[in-house]
Design a protein around this motif. Structure first.
Motif, PDB file in Angstrom:
ATOM      1  N   GLY A 267      33.346   6.143 -13.859  1.00 21.55           N
ATOM      2  CA  GLY A 267      32.278   6.395 -12.895  1.00 21.55           C
ATOM      3  C   GLY A 267      32.738   7.216 -11.706  1.00 21.55           C
ATOM      4  N   GLU A 268      33.960   6.960 -11.208  1.00 20.26           N
ATOM      5  CA  GLU A 268      34.486   7.717 -10.068  1.00 20.26           C
ATOM      6  C   GLU A 268      34.762   9.170 -10.452  1.00 20.26           C
ATOM      7  OE1 GLU A 268      34.973   7.000  -6.861  1.00 20.26           O
ATOM      8  OE2 GLU A 268      34.053   5.037  -7.118  1.00 20.26           O
ATOM      9  N   LEU A 269      35.155   9.388 -11.697  1.00 21.20           N
ATOM     10  CA  LEU A 269      35.498  10.746 -12.131  1.00 21.20           C
ATOM     11  C   LEU A 269      34.270  11.631 -12.331  1.00 21.20           C
ATOM     12  CD1 LEU A 269      38.350   9.903 -14.661  1.00 21.20           C
ATOM     13  CD2 LEU A 269      38.596  10.994 -12.422  1.00 21.20           C
ATOM     14  N   VAL A 270      33.091  11.036 -12.315  1.00 20.15           N
ATOM     15  CA  VAL A 270      31.862  11.832 -12.442  1.00 20.15           C
ATOM     16  C   VAL A 270      31.754  12.827 -11.287  1.00 20.15           C
ATOM     17  CG1 VAL A 270      29.345  11.688 -12.351  1.00 20.15           C
ATOM     18  CG2 VAL A 270      30.627  10.092 -13.775  1.00 20.15           C
ATOM     19  N   LYS A 271      32.324  12.477 -10.127  1.00 20.61           N
ATOM     20  CA  LYS A 271      32.255  13.347  -8.958  1.00 20.61           C
ATOM     21  C   LYS A 271      33.157  14.574  -9.095  1.00 20.61           C
ATOM     22  CE  LYS A 271      31.921   9.071  -6.256  1.00 20.61           C
ATOM     23  NZ  LYS A 271      32.605   8.234  -5.232  1.00 20.61           N
ATOM     24  N   ASP A 272      34.058  14.537 -10.060  1.00 17.84           N
ATOM     25  CA  ASP A 272      35.048  15.596 -10.222  1.00 17.84           C
ATOM     26  C   ASP A 272      34.443  16.785 -10.957  1.00 17.84           C
ATOM     27  OD1 ASP A 272      37.355  17.092 -10.570  1.00 17.84           O
ATOM     28  OD2 ASP A 272      38.588  15.340 -11.024  1.00 17.84           O
ATOM     29  N   ARG A 273      34.673  17.996 -10.437  1.00 16.75           N
ATOM     30  CA  ARG A 273      34.159  19.198 -11.102  1.00 16.75           C
ATOM     31  C   ARG A 273      34.931  19.511 -12.378  1.00 16.75           C
ATOM     32  NH1 ARG A 273      34.493  24.150  -8.604  1.00 16.75           N
ATOM     33  NH2 ARG A 273      36.323  23.486  -7.433  1.00 16.75           N
ATOM     34  N   ALA A 274      36.191  19.087 -12.444  1.00 18.21           N
ATOM     35  CA  ALA A 274      37.009  19.342 -13.631  1.00 18.21           C
ATOM     36  C   ALA A 274      36.626  18.374 -14.747  1.00 18.21           C
ATOM     37  CB  ALA A 274      38.485  19.190 -13.296  1.00 18.21           C
ATOM     38  N   ARG A 275      36.700  18.856 -16.000  1.00 15.43           N
ATOM     39  CA  ARG A 275      36.394  18.005 -17.146  1.00 15.43           C
ATOM     40  C   ARG A 275      37.472  16.943 -17.317  1.00 15.43           C
ATOM     41  NH1 ARG A 275      36.711  19.740 -22.194  1.00 15.43           N
ATOM     42  NH2 ARG A 275      37.830  21.591 -21.552  1.00 15.43           N
ATOM     43  N   THR A 276      37.048  15.700 -17.547  1.00 19.38           N
ATOM     44  CA  THR A 276      37.983  14.610 -17.765  1.00 19.38           C
ATOM     45  C   THR A 276      37.579  13.820 -19.009  1.00 19.38           C
ATOM     46  OG1 THR A 276      36.702  13.126 -16.334  1.00 19.38           O
ATOM     47  CG2 THR A 276      38.532  14.332 -15.318  1.00 19.38           C
ATOM     48  N   LYS A 277      38.559  13.178 -19.610  1.00 25.24           N
ATOM     49  CA  LYS A 277      38.309  12.306 -20.748  1.00 25.24           C
ATOM     50  C   LYS A 277      39.183  11.075 -20.589  1.00 25.24           C
ATOM     51  CE  LYS A 277      38.475  12.009 -25.800  1.00 25.24           C
ATOM     52  NZ  LYS A 277      38.812  12.731 -27.066  1.00 25.24           N
ATOM     53  N   VAL A 278      38.570   9.881 -20.616  1.00 25.04           N
ATOM     54  CA  VAL A 278      39.294   8.630 -20.402  1.00 25.04           C
ATOM     55  C   VAL A 278      39.241   7.792 -21.670  1.00 25.04           C
ATOM     56  CG1 VAL A 278      39.459   6.544 -18.994  1.00 25.04           C
ATOM     57  CG2 VAL A 278      38.677   8.685 -17.954  1.00 25.04           C
ATOM     58  N   LEU A 279      40.397   7.323 -22.132  1.00 27.72           N
ATOM     59  CA  LEU A 279      40.477   6.467 -23.311  1.00 27.72           C
ATOM     60  C   LEU A 279      40.462   5.000 -22.896  1.00 27.72           C
ATOM     61  CD1 LEU A 279      43.204   8.337 -25.413  1.00 27.72           C
ATOM     62  CD2 LEU A 279      40.717   8.598 -25.481  1.00 27.72           C
ATOM     63  N   PRO A 280      40.098   4.097 -23.809  1.00 24.36           N
ATOM     64  CA  PRO A 280      40.105   2.662 -23.479  1.00 24.36           C
ATOM     65  C   PRO A 280      41.505   2.190 -23.103  1.00 24.36           C
ATOM     66  CG  PRO A 280      38.894   3.076 -25.514  1.00 24.36           C
ATOM     67  CD  PRO A 280      39.582   4.354 -25.166  1.00 24.36           C
ATOM     68  N   MET A 281      41.575   1.092 -22.350  1.00 27.89           N
ATOM     69  CA  MET A 281      42.863   0.543 -21.934  1.00 27.89           C
ATOM     70  C   MET A 281      43.619   0.002 -23.144  1.00 27.89           C
ATOM     71  SD  MET A 281      43.638  -2.318 -18.981  1.00 27.89           S
ATOM     72  CE  MET A 281      42.982  -1.260 -17.690  1.00 27.89           C
ATOM     73  N   SER A 282      44.907   0.318 -23.210  1.00 26.67           N
ATOM     74  CA  SER A 282      45.729  -0.130 -24.329  1.00 26.67           C
ATOM     75  C   SER A 282      46.151  -1.588 -24.136  1.00 26.67           C
ATOM     76  CB  SER A 282      46.980   0.753 -24.454  1.00 26.67           C
ATOM     77  OG  SER A 282      47.874   0.483 -23.392  1.00 26.67           O
ATOM     78  N   GLY A 283      46.802  -2.141 -25.150  1.00 22.97           N
ATOM     79  CA  GLY A 283      47.276  -3.510 -25.062  1.00 22.97           C
ATOM     80  C   GLY A 283      48.337  -3.704 -24.003  1.00 22.97           C
ATOM     81  N   LEU A 284      48.974  -2.616 -23.577  1.00 17.33           N
ATOM     82  CA  LEU A 284      49.996  -2.689 -22.530  1.00 17.33           C
ATOM     83  C   LEU A 284      49.412  -2.487 -21.134  1.00 17.33           C
ATOM     84  CD1 LEU A 284      52.828  -0.611 -24.261  1.00 17.33           C
ATOM     85  CD2 LEU A 284      52.619  -3.099 -24.102  1.00 17.33           C
ATOM     86  N   GLY A 285      48.097  -2.392 -21.041  1.00 20.37           N
ATOM     87  CA  GLY A 285      47.460  -2.192 -19.740  1.00 20.37           C
ATOM     88  C   GLY A 285      47.488  -0.763 -19.257  1.00 20.37           C
TER      89      GLY A 285
END
Length: 496
Positions: A371-389
Motif C-alpha cells: 500500500g505504501e509503494l502505491v505512492k511511488d512513481r517507479a514500478r515495484t513488485k512485492v513477493l509474499p513473506m518467506s518462512g524466514l521472515g
C-alpha cells in the motif's frame, strides 16, 4: 494534494527536490557537464555479438560500449501497457538467435534505457520511446496503451478510443498518468510535436556517421517540470534567474496554463535549507535510519541487491511481545517505502522484518508495504513473506541511486566497510619479525606502523618483542608513522 518542486542551480550542478505535505519525497542531482544519458538516441555500430548471452555490444560514443539484449531488439508482442516504454520482454520469453538480428559492423538506431552502473555499461533498446507531457510516442511499436496507474475501467476505455483517433500512421501511444480526465484536444499537440521529433531523428540518422548522438533528452530541470508538475495547485520554486527563464519558456511552449505556477525564490535564506532538504540529503546517505519509536532500519547495498534490516532498537513495547514486533514492522514499512523513493533505490531489494509468529500479522505487514509503494512513481513488485521472515521485492532501476551521487568509496578501507583489527595487524608484525630474524643475522629491525599499532605493540606485546630482541641481541626500533594507513606497516632490517 498540492506539491512543490524546488529547483536549485549551482554553477556545476542542478538539484531538484519534490515536496509533498511538507516532506521531501524525491531528490535528483545532475552535474551540468555530466547530464543523464537515459532517453538519448544514438546511431551506433555493433562491435561484438555474443551468441551465448543472446546480446551484443554496441559502440555509441560513450566511455564504454553499451549492452543490447536480444529482447530489446525484437518488437514486443505483449500489450504496451504491460511493459515499460522501451523495456525488454521477460528473459523467459523465446527469442530468435541474436545473429539473425544483428551482425558485427552493422549500424543500428538505439536509445539508452538504463544508465551505466558500476562496472556495467549502458543498456540499450531499439524500441524507441519519446515521452511528451501527456503521452509517450513509440515510433517502432504499434500498440496503444494506458498507464497502469489509471485504474478506472471506463476512463481507460475512453482514453483508448481517443488514442485510436490520434494514432499516427506509424508507431503507438501510451497515455501517461497525468493524462487522466483530459480531452482529445489536450493530447493532439503532444502527439504532433512528438511525431515531428521522430521525423527529425530519422532525417539526422540518415546522414550521421556512427557512433553519433542523434537526439538528446531534456536536462534534469526541464524533465522534472514536464513529469512532476501535474496539477494547477502545484508550484515550481526556482532560486536562479537563468533557470527561471528557461523553465518559463518551456512551460509557455509545452504546458500552457501553468505559467503562474512558476515562482522565484525571493528570500536570502537558502531555499533547500528553508524546506529541510539539506537535512534530508544528509540523512539519505546514512546506513542507519532511526524510527520515531526507537527502532531503526539498516540499509546496505551490494552489487547484486539492497538489503534492509529492521531492528527493535530502544523500543520495548507496552504489553504483548508480538504486538510490539508488529508495531515496529509497520512503522518500518512507512520508512522503507519513503527511503526507497527518496534514495531512488532500484533493482532487487530484500527486507528482513522482525520475525512474527502469526501468519495474519505477516500478511498485514506485506499488505502495508504494498500500500505504501502505491505512492511511488517507479514500478515495484512485492513477493509474499518467506518462512524466514524475508520480503523480496523489485523496484525499477534506470540509473544509480542518489547515494552514488552523494558518496564515494572510502579511500581508507577501500570500500570494504571495515578494517582489520589492530590485534590482527600486530600479530602480523610479530610473525614477520620472527621470520626475518630466522632468515639471517641482521644487527636490528625497524618497525614503522600507525601510532595506534605501535602503542599496542608496546603495551600488549612486550613478551613477544622481548623474544625477538633476545634472538637478534638488540632492541627493536618502533617508529610511529603519523600518516600511515592503519593496516600498513613496514619491517626493515638494519645493518651497521
Amino acid at each position: 494534494m498540492a506539491r512543490t518542486l524546488l529547483v536549485n542551480r549551482r554553477p556545476e550542478q542542478r538539484r531538484v527536490a519534490l515536496i509533498e505535505n511538507g516532506v521531501t519525497t524525491e531528490l535528483f542531482f545532475e552535474r551540468v557537464v555530466e547530464r543523464s544519458i537515459v532517453g538519448n538516441v544514438y546511431k551506433g555500430r555493433v562491435v561484438r555479438v555474443l551468441d551465448g548471452m543472446q546480446a551484443a555490444f554496441v559502440e555509441v560514443g560513450l566511455s564504454r560500449t553499451a549492452f543490447l539484449f536480444v529482447g530489446d531488439v525484437v518488437a514486443p508482442d505483449e500489450p504496451a501497457e504491460d511493459r515499460p516504454p522501451g523495456g525488454a520482454r521477460r528473459r523467459t520469453d523465446r527469442y530468435p538467435p541474436i545473429r539473425e538480428l544483428l551482425t558485427q559492423g552493422q549500424t543500428v538506431l538505439v536509445q539508452i534505457s538504463k544508465a551505466p552502473m558500476g562496472t556495467k555499461g549502458a543498456r540499450l533498446t531499439t524500441n524507441i520511446s519519446l515521452p511528451g507531457r501527456h503521452v509517450v510516442y513509440m515510433p517502432t511499436n504499434d500498440h496503444l496503451g494506458v498507464s497502469r496507474r489509471i485504474v478506472d475501467d471506463t476512463e481507460r476505455e475512453r482514453l483508448r478510443t481517443m488514442l485510436a483517433a490520434l494514432k499516427p500512421e506509424t508507431g503507438g501511444l501510451i497515455v501517461r498518468t497525468v493524462g487522466e480526465g483530459l480531452s482529445e484536444a489536450d493530447f493532439r499537440d503532444d502527439v504532433t510535436f512528438l511525431v515531428e521529433i521522430w521525423d527529425d531523428i530519422q532525417k539526422r540518422s540518415q546522414v550521421a556517421s556512427p557512433p553519433e548522438l542523434i537526439h538528446e533528452d531534456l536536462d534534469l530541470t526541464l524533465r522534472s517540470v514536464r513529469d512532476l508538475l501535474q496539477h494547477e495547485d502545484d508550484r515550481v520554486v526556482v532560486d536562479d534567474d537563468a533557470e527561471l527563464t528557461r523553465i518559463r519558456a518551456f512551460v509557455r511552449r509545452f504546458m500552457g496554463g501553468f505559467e503562474s505556477s512558476i515562482v522565484r525564490w525571493d528570500s536570502d535564506e537558502p531555499m533547500f535549507e528553508r524546506y529541510g532538504v539539506e537535512w534530508e540529503i544528509t540523512r539519505a546517505s546514512r546506513r542507519k535510519v532511526w524510527l520515531k519509536s526507537g527502532g531503526y532500519i539498516l540499509i546496505d547495498r551490494t552489487e547484486a541487491l539492497t538489503s534492509i534490516d529492521v531492528n527493535t532498537g530502544k523500543y520495548v513495547g507496552k504489553r504483548d511481545f508480538e504486538e510490539t514486533i508488529v508495531s515496529i514492522n509497520l512503522e518500518a514499512v512507512k520508512e522503507i517505502a519513503y527511503q526507497l523513493r527518496l534514495r531512488d533505490i532500484g533493482g532487487i531489494i530484500v527486507v528482513d522484518f522482525i520475525d512474527m509468529e502469526a501468519t495474519s500479522n505477516q500478511e498485514l505487514v506485506v499488505s502495508a508495504l504494498t500500500g505504501e509503494l502505491v505512492k511511488d512513481r517507479a514500478r515495484t513488485k512485492v513477493l509474499p513473506m518467506s518462512g524466514l521472515g524475508l520480503v523480496e521485492m523489485t523496484r525499477k532501476r534506470v540509473q544509480n541511486s542518489i547515494v552514488e551521487n552523494l558518496t564515494e568509496p572510502c579511500f581508507y578501507c577501500e570500500g570494504k566497510g571495515y578494517l582489520r583489527s589492530s590485534r590482527v595487524i600486530a600479530d602480523a608484525i610479530i610473525l614477520q619479525l620472527h621470520q626475518a630474524a630466522r632468515g639471517g643475522l641482521p644487527t636490528g629491525f625497524e618497525v614503522r606502523a600507525h601510532p595506534h599499532i605501535i602503542e599496542m605493540l608496546v603495551e600488549s606485546y612486550q613478551d613477544e618483542i622481548g623474544r625477538v630482541e633476545q634472538q637478534i641481541g638488540r632492541e627493536l626500533e618502533l617508529v610511529a608513522g603519523q600518516h600511515l594507513h592503519l593496516e600498513r606497516f613496514d619491517v626493515r632490517a638494519l645493518t651497521d
